[in-house]
Design an enzyme around this catalytic site. Sequence first.
Site, PDB file in Angstrom:
ATOM      1  N   SER A 175      42.969  36.696  48.904  1.00  0.00           N
ATOM      2  CA  SER A 175      42.862  36.658  47.452  1.00  0.00           C
ATOM      3  C   SER A 175      41.904  35.598  46.940  1.00  0.00           C
ATOM      4  O   SER A 175      41.415  35.720  45.826  1.00  0.00           O
ATOM      5  CB  SER A 175      44.244  36.439  46.841  1.00  0.00           C
ATOM      6  OG  SER A 175      44.880  35.336  47.417  1.00  0.00           O
ATOM      7  N   HIS A 218      45.434  43.097  47.098  1.00  0.00           N
ATOM      8  CA  HIS A 218      44.150  43.152  46.382  1.00  0.00           C
ATOM      9  C   HIS A 218      43.319  44.365  46.752  1.00  0.00           C
ATOM     10  O   HIS A 218      42.245  44.579  46.190  1.00  0.00           O
ATOM     11  CB  HIS A 218      43.335  41.882  46.652  1.00  0.00           C
ATOM     12  CG  HIS A 218      43.900  40.696  45.982  1.00  0.00           C
ATOM     13  ND1 HIS A 218      43.669  40.386  44.663  1.00  0.00           N
ATOM     14  CD2 HIS A 218      44.759  39.748  46.434  1.00  0.00           C
ATOM     15  CE1 HIS A 218      44.320  39.299  44.335  1.00  0.00           C
ATOM     16  NE2 HIS A 218      44.991  38.888  45.391  1.00  0.00           N
ATOM     17  N   LYS A 262      47.841  44.620  40.375  1.00  0.00           N
ATOM     18  CA  LYS A 262      46.413  44.276  40.414  1.00  0.00           C
ATOM     19  C   LYS A 262      45.587  45.502  40.029  1.00  0.00           C
ATOM     20  O   LYS A 262      45.512  45.834  38.865  1.00  0.00           O
ATOM     21  CB  LYS A 262      46.086  43.663  41.755  1.00  0.00           C
ATOM     22  CG  LYS A 262      46.708  42.253  41.741  1.00  0.00           C
ATOM     23  CD  LYS A 262      46.751  41.483  42.963  1.00  0.00           C
ATOM     24  CE  LYS A 262      47.456  40.164  42.628  1.00  0.00           C
ATOM     25  NZ  LYS A 262      48.139  39.595  43.761  1.00  0.00           N
TER      26      LYS A 262
HETATM   27  C1  PLP Z   1      49.254  38.837  43.983  1.00  0.00           C
HETATM   28  C2  PLP Z   1      49.679  38.932  45.387  1.00  0.00           C
HETATM   29  C3  PLP Z   1      51.008  39.173  45.717  1.00  0.00           C
HETATM   30  C4  PLP Z   1      52.082  39.197  44.677  1.00  0.00           C
HETATM   31  O1  PLP Z   1      52.047  40.358  43.925  1.00  0.00           O
HETATM   32  P1  PLP Z   1      52.735  40.354  42.478  1.00  0.00           P
HETATM   33  O2  PLP Z   1      52.973  41.791  42.226  1.00  0.00           O
HETATM   34  O3  PLP Z   1      51.761  39.731  41.549  1.00  0.00           O
HETATM   35  O4  PLP Z   1      53.997  39.573  42.591  1.00  0.00           O
HETATM   36  C5  PLP Z   1      51.328  39.334  47.034  1.00  0.00           C
HETATM   37  N1  PLP Z   1      50.393  39.236  47.999  1.00  0.00           N
HETATM   38  C6  PLP Z   1      49.112  38.984  47.726  1.00  0.00           C
HETATM   39  C7  PLP Z   1      48.114  38.901  48.827  1.00  0.00           C
HETATM   40  C8  PLP Z   1      48.709  38.800  46.406  1.00  0.00           C
HETATM   41  O5  PLP Z   1      47.454  38.516  46.132  1.00  0.00           O
END
Ligand code: PLP
Length: 391
Positions: free
Chosen positions: A182, A210, A241
């Site tokens: 990320s 992502h 996302k």
């Molecule tokens: C954003 C993210 C999460 C968490 O997801 P949410 O739905 O925002 O709680 C988990 N793993 C990765 C790699 C992320 O970037």
Amino acid sequence: MTRRPLAWIDEELQTLDQLELRRRLRTHAGPQTAEIAIDGQSLINFGGNDYLGLAADPRIAAAATAAIQTEGWGSGASPLVTGHGQSHAALEAAVAQLEGAEAALLFSSGFAANVGAITALASKGDVIFSDAKNHASIIDGVRLSGARPQIYQHLDIDHLEKLIAQAAPFRRRLIVTDSLFSMDGDFAPLVELTELAAQYDAMLLVDEAHATGVFGEQGRGVCEQLGVEDQVDVRVGTFSKALGGHGGFVVGSQSLIDWLLNRARSYIFSTAAPMASAAAMVTALQIVRDEPQRRQLLLERATKLRNDLRSQGWQVGGESQIIPIRLGEPEPTMQASLRLREQGLFVPGIRPPSVPSGESLLRISLSFAHTVEHLEQLVSALDQLRDQRRI
Ligand SMILES: *Cc1c(COP(=O)(O)O)cnc(C)c1O
């Protein structure tokens, strides 16, 4: 003397201030789009994760509204009690279908999906191998599980193999990785990871947070892109996302999903999302299926932007829609972010603890919703900053 047991917090906050590490909440008004009003200022938004430009899509809003009319708003209970509604069931079926998996399970967030899945798969007597740059939710899942953590250097297959070769005494082995990281915007070596998992009889969990909706022919993620879906035992994703919504999921075999339903505490002991949220995401998945041009154009533009910035001498990382410019220390990074904001651009500065010390960066996050003009403005604002020796 008055009792002030929380006085230490004020001291700690002051220290954060001095180190440029104090975080503050911003409030945006209106929908999440390529242009966003933050604290009253209109800005081009390079900080969101709404990669496909779906967060404010009227078709998704209409699906949510229609579901509220028929199913109401609140889900009323955790899924195993009375919280699992028809829209949740429809979304699980849609996720499993898009992902080409036997079954899917919804979680209240991607964070909860990682914590729930990891703690259900490994415990005392087991060992978990985790990439050093995995997401915080993976790290917390590993810690909570009670299994022995083994952290391998970022993307370093040789290091992982050294660690895993010594792990025979443990009952079970689990390898965990983000597919697209990320902050650095780079990819896990999934082909090699599946080979190691097979060779050392390890389970493999890949977090596609992502990458869902962005990579792969069908938009399933990096596992699809690299053709390793069948060798990955557990795939985690999020609706928060590229799908522009909220909530997380796990896909895999029916028995995996049945086990998580029985053992993932963040699933069992948490209220189901509103049905309308699930209904909205059914529509988002349809858009991912029917409009592949969104992900194609997004990635074409990302490649062009990386090339443009590199040809201007910026140290640009990544191979995806996440484009980091590494600046090193928190102070110049936050200054650069502030200067860009004065020019009408929201580009977040990322600093510890989100990244290791010395690796602070500007994180440019591209969306299908950006126009060519938005990108040109970003390139020229960055160029101007450098000419003024402000970076
Ligand atoms: C954003 C993210 C999460 C968490 O997801 P949410 O739905 O925002 O709680 C988990 N793993 C990765 C790699 C992320 O970037």
